[in-house]
Scaffold this active site. Sequence first.
Site, PDB file in Angstrom:
ATOM      1  N   ASP A  30      -6.547  -5.546   3.353  1.00 15.26           N
ATOM      2  CA  ASP A  30      -5.142  -5.170   3.261  1.00 15.26           C
ATOM      3  C   ASP A  30      -4.934  -4.071   2.228  1.00 15.26           C
ATOM      4  OD1 ASP A  30      -2.408  -5.307   3.751  1.00 15.26           O
ATOM      5  OD2 ASP A  30      -2.081  -6.852   2.241  1.00 15.26           O
ATOM      6  N   ASN A  78       0.056  -6.358  14.669  1.00 16.02           N
ATOM      7  CA  ASN A  78      -0.106  -4.943  14.316  1.00 16.02           C
ATOM      8  C   ASN A  78       0.284  -3.982  15.440  1.00 16.02           C
ATOM      9  OD1 ASN A  78      -3.054  -5.406  12.203  1.00 16.02           O
ATOM     10  ND2 ASN A  78      -0.884  -5.433  11.695  1.00 16.02           N
TER      11      ASN A  78
END
Length: 250
Positions: A30, A78
């Site tokens: 991340d 996503n």
Amino acid sequence: MPLFKKKSRTASLQTETPSVLPRHIGIIMDGNGRWAKKRNLPRQAGHAYGAKVFRTIVKHCEKRGIGYLTVYAFSTENWARPQEEVDAIMNLLRDYLKESLRDFKKENIRTRFIGDRGPLAPDIQELMEEAEASTAHKDGMTLNIAVNYGGRHELVHAMRRMASEAAQGRLNPDEITEDRVSDYLYTAGQPDPDLILRPSGEYRLSNFMIWQSAYAEYVFQDVLWPDYTTEALDAALKEYAKRNRRFGGI
């Protein structure tokens, strides 16, 4: 407080390996977008640099003797990102797959992909299959790359399979146990993760390995993924070695 804050990129295997190592590590990669924003770069640049770090960390885990590594590359959520960014991530995945088929042959790493492949482009699916087939004989570290993966989606997928088999009379509902449920997950046959790492300063699981991580140890690190180093990983391994895992006991 976060275990690790960003230091220099200097790191190597000269650091002593902890006596207690996790068999299975999960990493939520991340911070690529924030890393790029800090440098006034497009988000795609962060993903490109993060992909380089990914290769380094995979090799370091293998050298450290980790048996299984699962990395969160692209979640089911996503797809909601800008199309330009999604396309850039998919192109990076293509590049990785081609590179792994060409250059990772010398690495004793078995590659697997977990998640729903259906929405992915046909050429990516073919490259995935080829990468899995070409490394299936290897007996070193197993690398799971989670693409179009979500923990809830995985559980729904498992439940549908179980319901279908029960309807066909091939599965007795009374025989469904926790171990039986695990047999229907993408990670069937693998040990549950002992350690989950999340760089970037966030403190969320973000739908990653919900079932498998029930008793995992967590280490959150205040460093964006493109700045992640082998030194940061070693710090997390040292922290893990200190933990007292009781699994509900005393």
